[in-house]
Design an enzyme around this catalytic site. Structure first.
Site, PDB file in Angstrom:
ATOM      1  N   CYS A  80       0.653  -1.377  -0.034  1.00 15.20           N
ATOM      2  CA  CYS A  80      -0.116  -0.037  -0.058  1.00 15.20           C
ATOM      3  C   CYS A  80       0.898   1.173   0.239  1.00 15.20           C
ATOM      4  O   CYS A  80       0.595   2.133  -0.649  1.00 15.20           O
ATOM      5  CB  CYS A  80      -1.062   0.015   1.318  1.00 15.20           C
ATOM      6  SG  CYS A  80      -2.087  -1.448   1.418  1.00 15.20           S
TER       7      CYS A  80
HETATM    8  C1  BEZ Z   1       0.533  -4.819   1.821  1.00 11.76           C
HETATM    9  O1  BEZ Z   1      -0.032  -3.285   1.421  1.00 11.76           O
HETATM   10  O2  BEZ Z   1       1.663  -4.766   1.539  1.00 11.76           O
HETATM   11  C2  BEZ Z   1      -0.565  -5.533   2.122  1.00 11.76           C
HETATM   12  C3  BEZ Z   1      -1.573  -5.253   2.960  1.00 11.76           C
HETATM   13  C4  BEZ Z   1      -2.314  -6.159   3.389  1.00 11.76           C
HETATM   14  C5  BEZ Z   1      -2.133  -7.650   3.186  1.00 11.76           C
HETATM   15  C6  BEZ Z   1      -1.107  -7.916   2.545  1.00 11.76           C
HETATM   16  C7  BEZ Z   1      -0.075  -6.938   2.000  1.00 11.76           C
END
Ligand code: BEZ
Length: 211
Positions: free
Chosen positions: A45
């Site tokens: 994210c």
């Molecule tokens: C991420 O943004 O890295 C992420 C968020 C939720 C689950 C897996 C990865």
């Protein structure tokens, strides 16, 4: 039921990192991208919001307002934005909705319970000036989206809206576009003064009209 292409994008009021907004007022008469991410302070994210911030001028050039959303509260968003700016070398200039009560997430079907009961998946909606949904994409939490591709689709959508042309597979800005089936070859020749190449009666190309 999930939102489908051509549906009206529902309006909402929300608390964001840029204050309280009414979605339709925020969009005004232009285009919009509303996209969800699973959670703040997560790696994928962080890169996605960083990349979107890097492309802010590209979205603005296309008259597109960007709006991110997750179910995290406002204070968490505000702290995380500092991290995004620091680690991705950007200044996030678009609002992030603090959707703690899941109003927006539920309205747009961003929670897919078999993926996660709690968090939004990576949903993205492109909304036209008529407030209709023009594109939906859904990615899992583990895969960051390609925001250059989002811009490419917006370019295609705007060409269709302005010139009644479609774009072929893997089309890129500047390449020939396709005359839509609804336009006869006779009309196409009048409509597209740069020329029409007829490969088959149903497969006709013309140079990109706004180049
Ligand atoms: C991420 O943004 O890295 C992420 C968020 C939720 C689950 C897996 C990865």
């Amino acid at each position: 039921m999930s939102l489908r292409l051509g549906d009206t994008a529902p309006n909402f009021k929300a608390t964001t990192t840029a204050g309280n907004i009414d979605f339709y007022e925020y969009l005004g008469t232009g285009w919009g991208v509303l996209f969800s991410h699973p959670a703040d302070y997560t790696p994928v994210c962080t890169t996605e919001l960083g990349k979107t911030a890097l492309l802010q001028d590209e979205f603005a050039k296309r008259n597109v307002k960007v709006l991110a959303v997750s179910v995290d509260p406002l204070d968490k968003h505000l702290g995380w934005v500092k991290d995004i700016n620091e680690t991705q070398h950007v200044t996030v200039g678009f609002p992030i909705i603090a959707d703690s009560d899941k109003t927006v997430a539920n309205l747009y079907g961003m929670i897919h319970p078999n993926a996660s009961e709690t968090f939004t998946v990576r949903s993205l909606f492109v909304i036209g000036p008529d407030k209709k949904v023009k594109l939906t994409i859904t990615y899992p939490a583990s895969t960051g989206r390609n925001f250059i591709e989002v811009l490419r689709v917006i370019d295609s959508l705007q060409l269709t809206a302005n010139f009644s042309v479609a774009t072929p597979a893997d089309w890129k800005e500047g390449e020939d576009v396709i005359v839509v089936p609804a336009v006869s070859t006779e009309d196409a020749i009048k409509k597209f003064p740069k020329g029409v190449k007829v490969v088959k009666p149903y497969l006709r190309y013309t140079p990109q009209p706004n180049k």
